[in-house]
Design a protein around this motif. Structure first.
Motif, mmCIF file in Angstrom:
data_model
loop_
_atom_site.group_PDB
_atom_site.id
_atom_site.type_symbol
_atom_site.label_atom_id
_atom_site.label_comp_id
_atom_site.label_asym_id
_atom_site.label_seq_id
_atom_site.Cartn_x
_atom_site.Cartn_y
_atom_site.Cartn_z
ATOM 1 N N GLN A 245 -7.418 1.456 38.880
ATOM 2 C CA GLN A 245 -6.879 1.687 37.542
ATOM 3 C C GLN A 245 -6.069 0.481 37.073
ATOM 4 O OE1 GLN A 245 -4.509 5.234 37.128
ATOM 5 N NE2 GLN A 245 -3.821 4.704 35.076
ATOM 6 N N TYR B 256 -8.778 -2.663 36.762
ATOM 7 C CA TYR B 256 -10.047 -2.596 36.026
ATOM 8 C C TYR B 256 -10.018 -1.746 34.754
ATOM 9 C CZ TYR B 256 -12.269 -4.981 39.921
ATOM 10 O OH TYR B 256 -12.614 -5.922 40.869
ATOM 11 N N HIS B 257 -8.913 -1.073 34.466
ATOM 12 C CA HIS B 257 -8.912 -0.196 33.291
ATOM 13 C C HIS B 257 -9.191 -0.981 32.003
ATOM 14 C CE1 HIS B 257 -7.992 3.204 30.728
ATOM 15 N NE2 HIS B 257 -7.151 2.451 30.060
ATOM 16 N N LEU C 46 -12.508 -0.526 29.719
ATOM 17 C CA LEU C 46 -12.335 -0.094 28.332
ATOM 18 C C LEU C 46 -13.017 -1.066 27.382
ATOM 19 C CD1 LEU C 46 -10.954 1.905 26.390
ATOM 20 C CD2 LEU C 46 -8.916 0.466 26.483
ATOM 21 N N ARG D 257 -1.349 11.538 37.956
ATOM 22 C CA ARG D 257 -1.928 10.565 37.025
ATOM 23 C C ARG D 257 -2.534 11.278 35.816
ATOM 24 N NH1 ARG D 257 -6.161 7.903 40.402
ATOM 25 N NH2 ARG D 257 -6.653 6.723 38.503
ATOM 26 N N TYR E 25 -17.108 3.870 32.012
ATOM 27 C CA TYR E 25 -16.207 4.846 32.604
ATOM 28 C C TYR E 25 -16.230 4.711 34.129
ATOM 29 C CZ TYR E 25 -15.779 7.048 28.071
ATOM 30 O OH TYR E 25 -15.507 7.272 26.741
ATOM 31 N N GLY F 120 -12.943 3.096 30.481
ATOM 32 C CA GLY F 120 -11.703 2.923 31.216
ATOM 33 C C GLY F 120 -11.778 3.578 32.584
ATOM 34 N N VAL F 121 -10.677 3.464 33.331
ATOM 35 C CA VAL F 121 -10.581 4.054 34.674
ATOM 36 C C VAL F 121 -9.770 5.342 34.582
ATOM 37 C CG1 VAL F 121 -9.824 3.681 37.055
ATOM 38 C CG2 VAL F 121 -10.729 1.759 35.723
ATOM 39 N N TYR F 122 -10.347 6.441 35.039
ATOM 40 C CA TYR F 122 -9.723 7.748 34.843
ATOM 41 C C TYR F 122 -9.784 8.621 36.093
ATOM 42 C CZ TYR F 122 -10.059 6.523 29.914
ATOM 43 O OH TYR F 122 -9.942 5.887 28.704
#
Length: 434
Positions: free
Chosen positions: A136, A139-140, A144, A260, A149, A399-401
């Motif tokens: 996260q 790389y988020h 993005l 998170r 994703y 994004g990173v989720y």
């Protein structure tokens, strides 16, 4: 189903398909593909280092599922984490990459990087907080920007906990402020067992726990606001009236993943954050004694390189049979299931959370089959299907989720419900199942 273009011939590519967990993912994807034929035919491929081993996995799946077409009808992609070029080629062919190659702290980042660079969505079943949070952090922004994703921990760690909290929130009439979860795993006469890769992740994760604290400081997060009464964590070992057995704090990634998600929903949706503590049942006093001795030995050994070497070389011995290089037998898998209960408290509708202690409670439950190789692969595949079919409901454009932050507006809980999971609301006073 999202359209597969000529430049991306596959909906899903299973990377690490010849690994222990990967074999089960292959079978689950094959079942899903068999139900989606015709114009909306689901196309998929397997990937890994050895074409011969991958072909063997497809032949095995063909025999187990009585689907002879798997032997010749599924494409094979040769890819290796040590070869950036091979990963790029793989990621250019699939819309979603299912990464089954662990421990992720050693082998995960090249796959994430290749997915982000080449526009493929990424899903894993990682239970390693350090890897998940570092992805996260690093790389988020890139994901993005590229509309990709990256969704980690889409297996037993941590979909039941993360979506279980969201389910509990959605069924609570008012403001939910705190939840304690209690996990119990039931097995048959042969007991239960985990695979060596999970054990290795635990060994190296505990050995490097200080690095996780340093990593979290880099985010610069302010503490989430506490609504209602501040809940304190319970002791290291305690007798739980909720599940009528002794329990300990859950050492997996669930607490960090849920936190998170709660931070994301607080920042993006202005939702009131939920305090969360996770516990796991360990049984009676004899189990507590074994756990104490084994835990003390483990804690000492992970601090030294020779100790870590011994732990990873002889997992069955040092885990008292809970993990092995061979993994569980088919009978062990078929006879095992999990139950996760969520006990929540908060404020009923029309009650001001700033006035007095919580005045309402709720109990929900998530149940499923064997967690490591049945529930995990179902969750992973349904998460991928949700990305393919409901991309419009995912946050932002990439994004990173966490699972909760990625899927909170989707029908993933319903999809899981239709594939062996059970989400339900129970009476708070109803006794736990033995």
């Amino acid at each position: 189903m999202e359209v597969v273009t000529s430049s991306r011939p596959y909906h899903i590519v299973i990377f690490g398909a010849s690994g222990f967990t990967g074999k089960f993912v292959v079978e689950e994807v094959a079942r899903y593909a068999a139900d989606n034929t015709g114009e909306n035919r689901f196309r998929w491929a397997v990937a890994g280092r050895s074409r011969q081993r991958l072909k063997g996995v497809l032949n095995q799946a063909a025999d187990r599922l009585a689907m002879p077409e798997l032997s010749t009808g599924v494409d094979i992609i040769e890819a290796d984490v040590s070869s950036k070029e091979s990963l790029s080629i793989m990621c250019q062919q699939g819309l979603v990459i299912l990464n089954c190659v662990g421990p992720y702290r050693f082998y995960g980042e090249p796959v994430v990087a290749a997915c982000v660079e080449n526009g493929a969505h990424y899903i894993d079943i990682c239970g390693e907080p350090q890897f998940l949070e570092r992805m996260q952090l690093d790389y988020h922004a890139k994901a993005l920007e590229r509309g990709v994703y990256v969704i980690g921990s889409c297996g037993f760690d941590s979909i039941p906990a993360d979506l279980g909290i969201l389910y509990t929130q959605s069924n609570f009439k008012g403001t939910l402020t705190a939840v304690e979860s209690f996990l119990t795993i039931s097995s048959g006469p042969e007991g239960s067992c985990g695979h060596d890769a999970t054990w290795q992740s635990a060994v190296y994760g505990f050995a490097d726990s200080s690095a996780l604290h340093k990593l979290r400081r880099k985010f610069g997060h302010k503490p989430l606001p506490v609504v209602g009464t501040k809940v304190r964590p319970r002791g290291f070992v305690f007798f739980s009236k909720e599940i009528v057995q002794y329990a300990i704090p859950f050492m997996g990634s669930d607490p960090s993943v849920v936190k998170r998600t709660q931070r994301f929903l607080y920042q993006e949706e202005c939702r009131s954050p939920v305090q969360y503590f996770a516990y796991v049942g360990v049984g009676g006093l004899w189990s507590v004694a074994k756990l104490f001795c084994g835990g003390l030995l483990f804690w000492i050994m992970v601090k030294f390189s020779i100790g870590r070497k011994l732990l990873t070389t002889f997992p069955r011995f040092f885990s008292f049979g809970l993990f092995s290089k061979a993994g569980p037998t088919i009978n062990q898998i078929e006879d095992t299931c999990f139950n996760m209960m969520f006990f929540g408290e908060g404020y009923s509708e029309g009650t001001d959370p700033l006035q007095g202690p919580p005045n309402a409670k709720i109990c929900t439950e998530v149940m499923g089959a064997e967690p490591g190789y049945v529930a995990t692969v179902i969750a992973m595949v349904q998460a991928a299907v949700t990305v393919l079919k409901e991309k419009h409901s995912l946050p932002r454009r990439g994004g990173v989720y966490t699972p909760g932050s990625a899927f909170y507006k989707t029908s993933l809980i319903d999809r899981l419900h239709n594939h062996g999971f059970k989400f339900s609301v129970r009476s708070y006073e109803e006794p736990a199942k033995p």
